[in-house]
Design a protein around this motif. Structure first.
Motif, PDB file in Angstrom:
ATOM      1  N   VAL A 208       1.105  -1.249   0.019  1.00  0.00           N
ATOM      2  CA  VAL A 208       0.220   0.064  -0.061  1.00  0.00           C
ATOM      3  C   VAL A 208       0.729   1.170   0.010  1.00  0.00           C
ATOM      4  O   VAL A 208       2.167   1.350   0.180  1.00  0.00           O
ATOM      5  N   GLU A 209       0.186   2.441  -0.173  1.00  0.00           N
ATOM      6  CA  GLU A 209       0.839   3.682  -0.243  1.00  0.00           C
ATOM      7  C   GLU A 209       2.013   3.962   0.760  1.00  0.00           C
ATOM      8  O   GLU A 209       2.835   4.449   0.508  1.00  0.00           O
ATOM      9  N   SER A 210       1.518   3.710   1.903  1.00  0.00           N
ATOM     10  CA  SER A 210       2.572   3.971   3.178  1.00  0.00           C
ATOM     11  C   SER A 210       3.626   3.064   3.356  1.00  0.00           C
ATOM     12  O   SER A 210       4.750   3.205   4.053  1.00  0.00           O
ATOM     13  N   GLY A 211       3.898   1.904   2.286  1.00  0.00           N
ATOM     14  CA  GLY A 211       4.915   1.236   2.125  1.00  0.00           C
ATOM     15  C   GLY A 211       4.734  -0.185   2.934  1.00  0.00           C
ATOM     16  O   GLY A 211       5.655  -0.866   3.353  1.00  0.00           O
ATOM     17  N   GLU A 212       3.363  -0.219   3.482  1.00  0.00           N
ATOM     18  CA  GLU A 212       3.048  -1.565   4.337  1.00  0.00           C
ATOM     19  C   GLU A 212       2.725  -2.645   3.389  1.00  0.00           C
ATOM     20  O   GLU A 212       2.401  -2.259   2.229  1.00  0.00           O
ATOM     21  N   VAL A 213       2.885  -3.818   3.744  1.00  0.00           N
ATOM     22  CA  VAL A 213       2.821  -4.983   3.030  1.00  0.00           C
ATOM     23  C   VAL A 213       1.472  -5.894   3.866  1.00  0.00           C
ATOM     24  O   VAL A 213       1.504  -6.302   5.003  1.00  0.00           O
ATOM     25  N   TYR A 214       0.359  -6.159   2.986  1.00  0.00           N
ATOM     26  CA  TYR A 214      -0.808  -7.027   3.562  1.00  0.00           C
ATOM     27  C   TYR A 214      -0.740  -8.312   2.742  1.00  0.00           C
ATOM     28  O   TYR A 214      -0.482  -8.373   1.629  1.00  0.00           O
ATOM     29  N   VAL A 215      -0.933  -9.475   3.490  1.00  0.00           N
ATOM     30  CA  VAL A 215      -0.897 -10.636   3.005  1.00  0.00           C
ATOM     31  C   VAL A 215      -1.858 -11.643   3.359  1.00  0.00           C
ATOM     32  O   VAL A 215      -2.724 -11.205   4.373  1.00  0.00           O
TER      33      VAL A 215
ATOM     34  N   GLN B 264       7.554  -3.514  10.488  1.00  0.00           N
ATOM     35  CA  GLN B 264       7.115  -2.038  11.081  1.00  0.00           C
ATOM     36  C   GLN B 264       8.452  -1.120  10.815  1.00  0.00           C
ATOM     37  O   GLN B 264       9.467  -1.617  11.136  1.00  0.00           O
ATOM     38  N   GLY B 265       8.149  -0.006  10.291  1.00  0.00           N
ATOM     39  CA  GLY B 265       9.313   1.128  10.171  1.00  0.00           C
ATOM     40  C   GLY B 265      10.071   0.825   8.851  1.00  0.00           C
ATOM     41  O   GLY B 265      11.084   1.671   8.441  1.00  0.00           O
ATOM     42  N   ILE B 266       9.763  -0.064   7.967  1.00  0.00           N
ATOM     43  CA  ILE B 266      10.666  -0.421   6.786  1.00  0.00           C
ATOM     44  C   ILE B 266       9.506  -0.241   5.697  1.00  0.00           C
ATOM     45  O   ILE B 266       8.424  -0.881   5.826  1.00  0.00           O
ATOM     46  N   ARG B 267       9.927   0.815   4.667  1.00  0.00           N
ATOM     47  CA  ARG B 267       8.737   1.150   3.710  1.00  0.00           C
ATOM     48  C   ARG B 267       8.978   0.316   2.344  1.00  0.00           C
ATOM     49  O   ARG B 267      10.176   0.380   2.077  1.00  0.00           O
ATOM     50  N   VAL B 268       8.352  -0.518   2.094  1.00  0.00           N
ATOM     51  CA  VAL B 268       8.404  -1.634   0.993  1.00  0.00           C
ATOM     52  C   VAL B 268       7.890  -0.717  -0.213  1.00  0.00           C
ATOM     53  O   VAL B 268       7.000  -0.170  -0.558  1.00  0.00           O
ATOM     54  N   GLN B 269       8.689  -1.055  -1.394  1.00  0.00           N
ATOM     55  CA  GLN B 269       8.618  -0.388  -2.561  1.00  0.00           C
ATOM     56  C   GLN B 269       7.641  -1.608  -3.561  1.00  0.00           C
ATOM     57  O   GLN B 269       6.661  -1.123  -4.303  1.00  0.00           O
ATOM     58  N   ARG B 270       8.208  -2.742  -3.422  1.00  0.00           N
ATOM     59  CA  ARG B 270       7.659  -3.974  -4.371  1.00  0.00           C
ATOM     60  C   ARG B 270       7.715  -5.235  -3.561  1.00  0.00           C
ATOM     61  O   ARG B 270       8.548  -5.421  -3.080  1.00  0.00           O
ATOM     62  N   VAL B 271       6.585  -5.942  -4.004  1.00  0.00           N
ATOM     63  CA  VAL B 271       6.841  -7.536  -3.370  1.00  0.00           C
ATOM     64  C   VAL B 271       6.508  -8.421  -4.905  1.00  0.00           C
ATOM     65  O   VAL B 271       5.708  -7.891  -5.696  1.00  0.00           O
ATOM     66  N   THR B 272       7.210  -9.401  -4.585  1.00  0.00           N
ATOM     67  CA  THR B 272       7.027 -10.514  -5.704  1.00  0.00           C
ATOM     68  C   THR B 272       7.058 -11.822  -4.891  1.00  0.00           C
ATOM     69  O   THR B 272       7.671 -12.161  -4.002  1.00  0.00           O
TER      70      THR B 272
ATOM     71  N   THR C 101      -8.200 -13.359   5.428  1.00  0.00           N
ATOM     72  CA  THR C 101      -8.477 -11.832   5.150  1.00  0.00           C
ATOM     73  C   THR C 101      -6.946 -10.959   5.203  1.00  0.00           C
ATOM     74  O   THR C 101      -6.082 -11.332   5.786  1.00  0.00           O
ATOM     75  N   PRO C 102      -6.703 -10.052   4.553  1.00  0.00           N
ATOM     76  CA  PRO C 102      -5.587  -9.300   4.569  1.00  0.00           C
ATOM     77  C   PRO C 102      -4.993  -8.774   5.737  1.00  0.00           C
ATOM     78  O   PRO C 102      -5.843  -8.352   6.777  1.00  0.00           O
ATOM     79  N   CYS C 103      -3.722  -9.408   6.092  1.00  0.00           N
ATOM     80  CA  CYS C 103      -3.268  -8.996   7.375  1.00  0.00           C
ATOM     81  C   CYS C 103      -1.751  -8.278   7.156  1.00  0.00           C
ATOM     82  O   CYS C 103      -1.020  -8.651   6.479  1.00  0.00           O
ATOM     83  N   ARG C 104      -1.561  -7.263   8.040  1.00  0.00           N
ATOM     84  CA  ARG C 104      -0.359  -6.368   7.934  1.00  0.00           C
ATOM     85  C   ARG C 104       0.791  -7.170   8.464  1.00  0.00           C
ATOM     86  O   ARG C 104       0.727  -7.834   9.378  1.00  0.00           O
ATOM     87  N   ILE C 105       2.153  -7.051   7.785  1.00  0.00           N
ATOM     88  CA  ILE C 105       3.149  -7.652   8.264  1.00  0.00           C
ATOM     89  C   ILE C 105       3.789  -6.935   9.349  1.00  0.00           C
ATOM     90  O   ILE C 105       4.497  -6.046   9.061  1.00  0.00           O
ATOM     91  N   ALA C 106       3.516  -7.392  10.569  1.00  0.00           N
ATOM     92  CA  ALA C 106       4.284  -6.459  11.680  1.00  0.00           C
ATOM     93  C   ALA C 106       5.615  -6.334  11.662  1.00  0.00           C
ATOM     94  O   ALA C 106       5.988  -5.443  12.126  1.00  0.00           O
ATOM     95  N   ALA C 107       6.246  -7.412  11.268  1.00  0.00           N
ATOM     96  CA  ALA C 107       7.842  -7.564  11.468  1.00  0.00           C
ATOM     97  C   ALA C 107       8.560  -6.417  10.367  1.00  0.00           C
ATOM     98  O   ALA C 107       9.697  -6.353  10.580  1.00  0.00           O
TER      99      ALA C 107
END
Length: 527
Positions: A197-204, A231-239, A223-229
């Motif tokens: 998402v725009e904030s750099g968080e990853v939902y799985v 936290q504080g790391i802004r992700v640009q892309r997931v594959t 249901t989508p759940c944020r990866i808490a681990a």
């Protein structure tokens, strides 16, 4: 230029046909099926046609290219395939077409009948422009231009994110925790789904038997759940690979988790990981990561152009990132993945035809056609007055009624001014992060806002603990708010080391006060 001939399936095409290819995607259980588009936006397919996945209207294999009339002229912008197999494409207009295996409604047309020809998927997607597609083995995701995620198909492990395990026959928006989030990137493993998402968080969400959701457990997530681990790391892309996951942060770092039986996490061992761990690639910034849900192979490209691969590579287990001789990650999958598929829709640049943009780029600093030259630090830069006036408001006034053939420039260095002029021809910059600070100064002075944004992105690539404060200071000086926020986050994430640098000791008094105040507000000193 990317050589599609590295994929064995293209041996069935003549040299004349290969020259016409501009886009291609290789898929299938043995890399034995391909869809490609030509320079005239004609679409052809070739291969074994399992479950009608070639979209020809039948299930007959073909060793000669067959044209798909319903897709010709549509300008395909993205494509993904499921190992079922089924295919999902999006066009430049944002329309979605699907075909192939459909026993679990992965085509999104409300039935379980196999689709032998491309079918336009419109249910719940009317007035929505789709900009990205992703497929798991038997489910599909799409991302719209307004950041919404839609899913459909097989849902035995919750991979469509509906909260249940019932199959989803038509596209439904994935809500739950994503309801008020703007997604920027999506990906699918075999039976799991992910969104940045725009904030750099990853939902799985979905299947998690190998820890591929990165939640620290192996339980499925409906249901989508944020990866808490993260936290504080802004992700640009997931594959996603078959059952492992890679993410790239905006600082150019790589994290991985999930299945690791082939070393596909790049950690030096074959132990599965249920939470994100950093991958030890060289210190150079990573700019691209690659994986696909039908393979156990991983790849990455660094800013300096080095391409690494690891995981299942021609049947061997490579447990640490291995430096290759390739120039792009696509070649890793052509030569070493099992099967030899593509991890994304390939784009092939033509040799014999230049677009307008390519022609302009070619003419930059060309003394044979230029009618003006800048003298900077004793060196000439050759340009064209009319293009400068079209592209830049500053030159529109400066060059109006100016008959000079040479203009001497002393305010900026040669690398900076050359990069600026080249930007006017190419709409991109090629400059080191250090020199980009000077270009940021120029962009601010000339009020070139797009150039200013590009400079900020380039400067980010060179950040480290030693120069973080200097870059923060430059961001404040040139009112580059995005860069300022990035540098601040970096300093907070590396606070102990940053506060011990000479840059921090010599920090401007007012900037130091503001930094401490802001750091306190985000809890940097709570311990």
């Amino acid at each position: 230029m990317l050589d599609v001939g590295k994929w064995p399936i293209f041996a069935l095409c003549s040299p004349e046909e290969l020259k016409l290819i501009r886009q291609a995607c290789v898929f299938g259980s043995a890399g034995n099926e391909v869809l490609y588009a030509t320079e005239n936006d004609e679409v052809f397919v070739l291969g074994t046609n399992c479950s009608g996945c070639l979209g020809t209207g039948d299930v007959q294999n073909t060793i000669e290219p067959r044209r798909i009339d319903s897709l010709c002229g549509k300008k395909i912008t993205c494509l993904s395939y499921g190992s079922g197999p089924h295919v999902v494409v999006a066009t430049a207009e944002g329309e979605v077409y699907t075909w192939g295996h459909n026993a679990y409604s992965q085509l999104g047309n409300g039935t379980t009948n196999h689709g032998l020809i491309p079918c336009h998927v419109s249910t719940n997607l009317v007035n929505k422009k789709v900009v990205e597609v992703a497929c798991g083995s038997h489910h599909s995701l799409v991302l719209t231009s307004d950041g919404e995620v839609y899913a459909w198909g097989y849902n035995n492990s919750g991979q469509v994110g509906s909260g249940s395990t019932a199959n989803q026959p038509i596209p439904r928006r994935v809500t739950s925790c994503l309801q008020n989030k703007i997604a920027t990137n999506i990906a699918c493993g075999q039976m799991c789904s992910m969104a940045v998402v725009e904030s750099g968080e990853v939902y799985v969400w979905g299947y998690n038997g190998n820890g591929q959701l990165g939640l620290g457990s192996s339980g499925n997530q409906p249901t989508p759940c944020r990866i808490a681990a993260l936290q504080g790391i802004r992700v640009q892309r997931v594959t996603c690979g078959y059952a492992h996951t890679l993410v790239l942060t905006d600082e150019g770092q790589l994290y991985a988790w999930g299945a690791n039986s082939y070393g596909q996490l790049g950690t030096g061992n074959k132990s599965n990981q249920s939470y994100p761990i950093p991958v030890p690639v060289e210190k150079d910034r990573i700019i691209e990561i690659a994986a696909c849900h039908s393979a156990h192979t991983s790849a990455a490209k660094t800013q300096s152009g080095h391409v690494y691969m690891w995981g299942q590579c021609r049947g061997q287990s490579v447990t640490l990132p291995h430096l290759t001789h390739f120039s792009c990650t696509d070649d890793v999958f052509a030569c070493f993945a099992t099967p030899a598929v593509t991890w994304r829709l390939l784009s092939v640049d033509p040799d014999d035809h230049l677009t307008v943009a390519q022609s302009l780029k070619k003419e930059f600093d060309n003394p044979d056609t230029a009618d003006l030259k800048f003298l900077v630090d004793g060196k000439y830069i050759y340009v064209h007055k009319v293009l400068l006036k079209i592209r830049c408001e500053h030159f529109r006034s400066v060059l109006n009624n100016n008959e000079d053939e040479i203009i001497e420039m002393g305010e900026f260095s040669y690398p900076v001014y050359r990069a600026f002029l080249e930007y006017l021809y190419t709409d991109s910059i090629s400059l080191s992060p250090e020199d980009a600070i000077g270009l940021l100064d120029l962009a601010t002075f000339y009020r070139e806002n797009r150039l200013k944004k590009l400079c900020q992105e380039t400067i980010k690539q060179g950040i480290c603990e030693e120069n973080a404060i200097a870059l923060l200071s430059a961001a404040v000086k040139y009112e580059a708010q995005d860069l300022e926020e990035f540098c601040f986050r970096f300093c907070i994430n590396h606070l102990t080391v940053v506060t011990q640098t000479s840059g921090f000791a010599e920090m401007d008094h007012d900037l130091l006060k503001n930094f401490i105040s802001k750091a306190s507000r985000v809890g940097a000193f709570k311990n």
